[in-house]
Every structure is written in structure tokens, then in C-alpha cells.
Write an enzyme that holds these catalytic residues in place. Sequence first.
Site, short mmCIF file in Angstrom:
data_model
loop_
_atom_site.label_atom_id
_atom_site.label_comp_id
_atom_site.label_asym_id
_atom_site.label_seq_id
_atom_site.Cartn_x
_atom_site.Cartn_y
_atom_site.Cartn_z
N LYS A 179 0.85 -1.19 0.00
CA LYS A 179 0.00 0.00 0.00
C LYS A 179 0.88 1.24 0.00
O LYS A 179 1.79 1.37 0.83
CB LYS A 179 -0.90 0.00 1.24
CG LYS A 179 -1.90 1.14 1.26
CD LYS A 179 -2.86 0.98 2.41
CE LYS A 179 -2.35 1.53 3.71
NZ LYS A 179 -2.16 3.00 3.73
N ASP A 212 -3.49 4.25 -1.70
CA ASP A 212 -4.40 4.67 -0.62
C ASP A 212 -4.32 6.18 -0.45
O ASP A 212 -3.70 6.67 0.49
CB ASP A 212 -3.98 3.92 0.66
CG ASP A 212 -4.78 4.34 1.89
OD1 ASP A 212 -5.91 4.83 1.74
OD2 ASP A 212 -4.26 4.17 3.01
N LEU A 213 -4.92 6.91 -1.39
CA LEU A 213 -4.90 8.37 -1.28
C LEU A 213 -6.26 8.90 -0.82
O LEU A 213 -6.43 10.11 -0.68
CB LEU A 213 -4.47 9.00 -2.61
CG LEU A 213 -3.05 8.63 -3.07
CD1 LEU A 213 -2.69 9.33 -4.36
CD2 LEU A 213 -2.02 8.94 -1.99
N LYS A 214 -7.22 8.01 -0.63
CA LYS A 214 -8.53 8.37 -0.07
C LYS A 214 -9.07 9.64 -0.73
O LYS A 214 -9.30 10.66 -0.08
CB LYS A 214 -8.44 8.58 1.44
CG LYS A 214 -7.92 7.37 2.20
CD LYS A 214 -7.99 7.61 3.70
CE LYS A 214 -7.47 6.43 4.49
NZ LYS A 214 -5.99 6.22 4.38
N PHE A 215 -9.31 9.55 -2.04
CA PHE A 215 -9.78 10.73 -2.77
C PHE A 215 -11.11 11.23 -2.20
O PHE A 215 -12.04 10.45 -1.95
CB PHE A 215 -9.99 10.38 -4.25
CG PHE A 215 -8.73 9.96 -4.97
CD1 PHE A 215 -7.52 10.62 -4.77
CD2 PHE A 215 -8.75 8.90 -5.87
CE1 PHE A 215 -6.37 10.23 -5.45
CE2 PHE A 215 -7.61 8.51 -6.55
CZ PHE A 215 -6.41 9.17 -6.34
N ASP A 237 -13.27 14.65 -3.22
CA ASP A 237 -13.33 15.94 -3.92
C ASP A 237 -14.57 15.91 -4.79
O ASP A 237 -15.40 14.99 -4.67
CB ASP A 237 -12.04 16.12 -4.74
CG ASP A 237 -11.65 17.59 -4.90
OD1 ASP A 237 -12.54 18.40 -5.23
OD2 ASP A 237 -10.47 17.93 -4.70
N THR A 252 -10.03 3.78 10.99
CA THR A 252 -9.86 2.94 12.19
C THR A 252 -9.26 3.71 13.36
O THR A 252 -9.24 3.21 14.48
CB THR A 252 -8.98 1.72 11.86
OG1 THR A 252 -7.91 2.14 11.01
CG2 THR A 252 -9.77 0.66 11.14
N ARG A 291 -3.62 -5.62 14.64
CA ARG A 291 -2.52 -5.65 15.60
C ARG A 291 -2.32 -7.06 16.15
O ARG A 291 -3.22 -7.60 16.80
CB ARG A 291 -2.80 -4.69 16.78
CG ARG A 291 -2.70 -3.21 16.42
CD ARG A 291 -1.26 -2.86 16.10
NE ARG A 291 -1.06 -1.48 15.69
CZ ARG A 291 -1.16 -1.02 14.44
NH1 ARG A 291 -1.47 -1.81 13.45
NH2 ARG A 291 -0.91 0.25 14.16
N GLY A 324 0.72 -2.09 8.68
CA GLY A 324 1.86 -1.19 8.49
C GLY A 324 2.90 -1.39 9.57
O GLY A 324 3.73 -2.30 9.51
N ARG A 325 2.82 -0.56 10.61
CA ARG A 325 3.86 -0.51 11.62
C ARG A 325 4.22 -1.85 12.26
O ARG A 325 5.42 -2.09 12.51
CB ARG A 325 3.50 0.55 12.69
CG ARG A 325 3.67 1.96 12.15
CD ARG A 325 2.94 3.00 12.96
NE ARG A 325 1.49 2.88 12.79
CZ ARG A 325 0.60 3.72 13.33
NH1 ARG A 325 1.03 4.72 14.07
NH2 ARG A 325 -0.68 3.55 13.10
O1 C5P Z 1 0.69 1.10 10.85
P1 C5P Z 1 -0.73 0.66 10.74
O2 C5P Z 1 -0.89 -0.85 10.64
O3 C5P Z 1 -1.63 1.27 11.77
O4 C5P Z 1 -1.18 1.23 9.31
C1 C5P Z 1 -2.49 1.18 8.84
C2 C5P Z 1 -2.54 1.79 7.50
O5 C5P Z 1 -3.88 1.74 7.02
C3 C5P Z 1 -2.13 3.26 7.44
O6 C5P Z 1 -1.40 3.41 6.22
C4 C5P Z 1 -3.41 4.04 7.36
O7 C5P Z 1 -3.29 5.19 6.57
C5 C5P Z 1 -4.33 3.04 6.69
N1 C5P Z 1 -5.76 3.16 6.99
C6 C5P Z 1 -6.28 3.09 8.27
N2 C5P Z 1 -7.63 3.20 8.47
C7 C5P Z 1 -8.45 3.33 7.44
C8 C5P Z 1 -7.94 3.41 6.13
C9 C5P Z 1 -6.56 3.29 5.94
O8 C5P Z 1 -5.52 2.91 9.22
N3 C5P Z 1 -9.76 3.36 7.63
#
Ligand code: C5P
Length: 258
Positions: free
Chosen positions: A45, A72-75, A77, A136, A198, A227-228
Amino acid sequence: MTYPRRVPVKLTDSREKLIVALDVESGEIARDIVADLLGVVSTFKIGLQLFSAAGGSFVSELAATGARVFLDLKFHDIPNTVSKAGIEAARLGVWMFNVHASGGSEMMKQTVNDVGEFCLKSNLALPRIIGVTVLTSSNADTLREVGIGGGVEEYVARLARLTTESGLHGVVASSNEIGVIRSVVDDPDFLIVTPGIRPLSATNDDQKRVMTPGAAIAKGSNYLVIGRPIIAAPEPRIEAMRILEQMNASSQEASSLQ
Ligand code: C5P
């Protein structure tokens, strides 16, 4: 103009379902992570941070390697701007991109139609187009702050309905809302993409509505965005493999119950 709305979904194993969020500050760092995860992770992503740092050229570079790219730029507009941005995303070769469902049905319908027409004309694969419901990192307090009462579930249900009625392929939502989404959208092919994942050992960071990888699979998430917990782990490749094992175990358990 009509075009096949549903992209056939082939989800064979957990690897297909894992999307790693490349939330890093440069293309160089992202390239190192992708190389480290080679053979383990096939979908990445690219969000606001990396896109702002490395731009569309990095998106097309990554897509050209054969990796699936979720832009994932969440448009959010006006319909014309979002649909044109969607066309550019398709031109970059992305596999999935998203728009804010709260942008409304006119915007979503125009995007899905214009991108569909463009892809047909250009002989490009149609990206999956996904509506963001409630982030989230938000909870009922966050919604109340911006004037939305009634709670998270009610709002997610409303936006999921609007998303499917507008012809999109699915939504981004928390795993906690999978049940409510499936109850209002009567379509087994409707995709649910879930961030806020998580593993038990990880911290929540800024995420408020979280679930473990195994539990999200058991609930019926189609794609897990992580992500993290992976990219900030001391050994991202090992952590990704550990998470895939948890996802696999949960899938096998679910299929043995069927
Ligand atoms: O690091 P982590 O696992 O929290 O990353 C979650 C990723 O999902 C981030 O890139 C965040 O921008 C994205 N995201 C989110 N909640 C959403 C949509 C996208 O956390 N509803």
C-alpha cells in the site's frame, strides 16, 4: 456504458490477503522494505506519506515489478476531480485505489464509470475501487466532534450501502464492522479491506478499533492492511511470516468448520 463491475476475486492463500503499508519517508526506504519482503509479501500500500515523498513514478515503478499496488490516497473531492484522479491511478497500473464513501454517490458512480470506460478503451485491468467508511483511528467521539451522531456502526452501515449502490467493489473498514457490513450488503463478492490490525504482541499506536490478524480472517476480512507491526519490526520479513502463519491457521480453522 456498462462494464463488468465485479473483478473476479481469487484469494487462494493468506499471502493474497496481506497488504503491507509502506508508510515511510522515501522511495529508497520503501525499496529496501519491498526487497526484504520479496517472496513473502506480494501486495503493498502506498499512502499519503510515501506518495508525497516519491510520487507517481514510484507507484508505476513498483507496479511494473509485478507487485500489486494499493494506492491509498482516499480521494475526497468533486466528482470530476475524483474520477480524473482515478483514471490517473489506473494509468499508473495500480491494483486498487480508494475514495471516501462520505464524498457521496454521485462522485463514486462517476468514478467507477469513467475509470471503467478508460480501462476498457486502454485495455488496462480495472483497479478495484474501494470506499473508505470510518477511519480505524476514529471512534464515536471523533464522529460526534464532526456532527455525526448515532455511532460508528450505524454510519459504517450507511456508507457501505451507499458504496455498493454506487457500484464500487468494496469498502475499507475496521474488522469490528465486518458483521454489520455483511448484514447490509448482500453480496459475497463485496470486498472488505481492514486496517487497524494488531498482533497480540504489538501496541495499538493511534489505532482505536483494532483486531488480531487471525480474528480478522475469522470474521471474513478479504484483505488485511498492516503497516507498523511489520515495517517497524526489528525483522520485518520474520514478522510478516509470523503474521501469515496466524492468518493461515485461522483460515484452516474456518474451512474445517464448514
Ligand atoms: O501502521 P498501521 O498498521 O496502523 O497502518 C495502517 C494503515 O492503514 C495506514 O497506512 C493508514 O493510513 C491506513 N488506513 C487506516 N484506516 C483506514 C484506512 C486506511 O488505518 N480506515
